[in-house]
Design a protein around this motif. Structure first.
Motif, PDB file in Angstrom:
ATOM      1  N   UNK A  14      -0.158   5.149   6.197  1.00 48.37           N
ATOM      2  CA  UNK A  14      -1.621   5.151   6.101  1.00 48.37           C
ATOM      3  C   UNK A  14      -2.063   5.385   4.664  1.00 48.37           C
ATOM      4  N   UNK A  15      -1.405   6.310   3.973  1.00 46.98           N
ATOM      5  CA  UNK A  15      -1.768   6.573   2.573  1.00 46.98           C
ATOM      6  C   UNK A  15      -1.498   5.342   1.703  1.00 46.98           C
ATOM      7  N   UNK A  16      -0.414   4.624   1.994  1.00 47.17           N
ATOM      8  CA  UNK A  16      -0.121   3.408   1.230  1.00 47.17           C
ATOM      9  C   UNK A  16      -1.164   2.327   1.515  1.00 47.17           C
ATOM     10  N   UNK A  17      -1.528   2.173   2.805  1.00 44.67           N
ATOM     11  CA  UNK A  17      -2.547   1.179   3.162  1.00 44.67           C
ATOM     12  C   UNK A  17      -3.895   1.544   2.557  1.00 44.67           C
ATOM     13  N   UNK A  18      -4.228   2.830   2.614  1.00 42.89           N
ATOM     14  CA  UNK A  18      -5.474   3.300   1.990  1.00 42.89           C
ATOM     15  C   UNK A  18      -5.420   3.088   0.483  1.00 42.89           C
ATOM     16  N   UNK A  19      -4.256   3.340  -0.111  1.00 48.01           N
ATOM     17  CA  UNK A  19      -4.099   3.141  -1.549  1.00 48.01           C
ATOM     18  C   UNK A  19      -4.303   1.698  -1.959  1.00 48.01           C
TER      19      UNK A  19
END
Length: 494
Positions: A14-19
């Motif tokens: 999720x953090x990668x997708x948000x990033x």
């Protein structure tokens, strides 16, 4: 069946997708779009667009990557072998964006250094266009290389190489676990300080005061949908690639909804940050907020530095602001390079290290052209046509293919198998009707505008060479790549 690397945790994905979704546009584009299209009233069409296009499209792309375990070309070849070329158009567009996006990140890195001593001076416009960029009069008049920009772009590509070369879990996930929480923390710290400055609340009133008469203007609704698509990194291969590294029992619907809501929440925070600064600047200079409001490159590198000059503790504000821009840019750049790299790896079976290293070297060589005096002019044309023609075209064809030609039943079944909430007829209706109509309108109206009014007043030759030629060339290269012999695992899906 080939072994495919997986994310170490759901939070990491999720953090990668948000990033990927959170980029420079969230900070310098969304606030002005909101202000220009009804202020507080803009959030009505914006949230409607989020629910009827953003989340449904994200669920579809997460579902495609998760089901077929591959990059965009591999996935589209799986759903219909005739449409592998479309995946390559998306990836070629992503590769072009990676080249010029690195140049903008290079500017933010340089300005992070300038913030320590206010090197931009009192005339921020003259400094940016003259002393810093050495802007020439034409995209074909390159001028000399600006070495500070050259060095910063080398650093940008180096950071991206380090993350992507190290793999999904040890590189990209680890980088995003640091960058994204730190980015949110810095934005909140910035807001906590700037909102107490004289005039900050005037800026917020200016941003959020609703003009409900705007809601009857269809262009406002189109702007809301456009902002959703531009800011979520959907339609050009990134989210398909990222979701391909999810484990078999991943919760697709929840992951998509969380990613979209976090991205849009950050956009709102960015609006508060930017208009607090503009309100403070207006108060200090005796101008109206409308007179200092703006978007894009001018906002980030001219208006905000000028605003920082009027604030107490300019070192504090300048450092945090440009550190935020840099981190938002780097996290997005990593995702773009990963989308390109995973496609080549899937197609030709080349090692990650060779693909990432080659692309970063070639990408930096091309970016170096943008470190010359003509860099901003070249970037402006390429960026405009890549976003408003190439991305919209490929997203429109993708959604028509999936919702009208192939059908959404297989993806819906895979998504619903493990998700906390199921998608059904409303999800399909949003994609088949609402998303197709809005994307179609945006693409065709943009095409008509560009044909009738030459973009930016540039000469026709420059627009043809740097703008209009991108999509036809991308399609030709994509068709060539589709015909190339695939790696022996390219057609084997888990």
């Amino acid at each position: 069946m080939e072994n495919r690397e997986q994310w170490g945790s759901r939070a990491g994905f999720i953090l990668a997708a948000v990033g990927s979704a959170i980029g420079l546009g969230n900070i310098w584009r969304f606030p002005y779009i909101a202000y220009e299209n009804g202020g507080g009233a803009f959030f009505v069409p914006y949230i409607f667009a989020l629910l009827t296009a953003g989340i449904p499209f994200m669920i579809m792309e997460f579902g495609l990557g998760h089901k077929y375990k591959g990059s965009a070309p591999k996935v589209l070849a799986a759903v219909n072998a005739k449409f592998e070329w479309l995946g390559w158009v998306q990836i070629i567009t992503a590769a072009i964006i990676a080249v010029y996006y690195a140049a903008v990140i290079g500017w933010t890195i340089n300005y992070l250094g300038f913030a320590f001593d206010g090197a931009w001076g009192a005339d921020t416009k003259g400094f940016f266009f003259g002393e810093y960029l050495g802007l020439t009069s034409s995209p074909t008049e390159l001028g000399g290389v600006r070495w500070p920009i050259f060095g910063a772009c080398a650093l940008t590509w180096g950071l991206t190489w380090l993350a992507c070369n190290s793999g999904i879990r040890n590189g990209i996930e680890r980088a995003c676990k640091i960058l994204i929480p730190l980015l949110f923390a810095l934005v909140l710290v910035f807001i906590g300080r700037v909102i107490t400055l004289p005039g900050a609340t005037d800026g917020l009133d200016f941003l959020f005061t609703p003009d409900f008469s705007k809601l009857t203007d269809f262009s406002v609704w189109a702007a809301a949908y456009g902002q959703i698509f531009y800011s979520l990194s959907i339609g050009f291969g990134i989210m398909v690639a990222y979701s391909s590294y999810l484990p078999k029992k991943a919760d697709i619907s929840n992951n998509a909804a969380i990613t979209v809501f976090i991205n849009c929440g950050f956009s709102t925070l960015a609006g508060i940050m930017i208009f607090s600064v503009l309100g403070s600047m207006a108060h200090s200079t005796g101008k109206a907020v409308a007179d200092v409001a703006g978007s894009g490159v001018g906002l980030a590198f001219i208006t905000i530095p000028a605003a920082i000059n009027t604030m107490p503790a300019p070192l504090f504000f300048g450092t945090i602001f440009f550190l935020c821009l840099t981190m938002a840019g780097v996290s997005s750049h990593i995702s773009i390079v990963e989308a390109v790299s995973s496609s080549v790896i899937d197609k030709f079976g080349v090692s990650r290290q060779k693909v990432v290293t080659t692309f970063c070297i070639v990408g930096f060589a091309l970016t170096s052209v943008l470190t010359t005096g003509a860099g901003l002019l070249i970037l402006d044309i390429v960026d405009h046509f890549s976003n408003t023609i190439c991305i919209l075209f490929s997203a429109l064809v993708e959604i028509i293919l999936m919702s009208w030609v192939i059908g959404l039943d297989d993806i819906r079944e895979d998504v619903n198998a493990h998700s906390d909430f199921s998608v059904g007829k409303l999800w399909a209706f949003s994609l088949r009707i609402i998303t197709v109509l809005v994307l179609g309108y945006s693409f065709l109206s943009g095409l008509y505008t560009k044909i009738t009014v030459p973009y930016g007043g540039y000469p026709t030759f420059d627009l043809v060479m740097l703008g209009w030629s991108i999509l036809p060339l991308a399609i030709l290269v994509a068709i060539f790549l589709q015909k190339k012999q695939a790696h022996k695992h390219f057609q084997h899906y888990s």
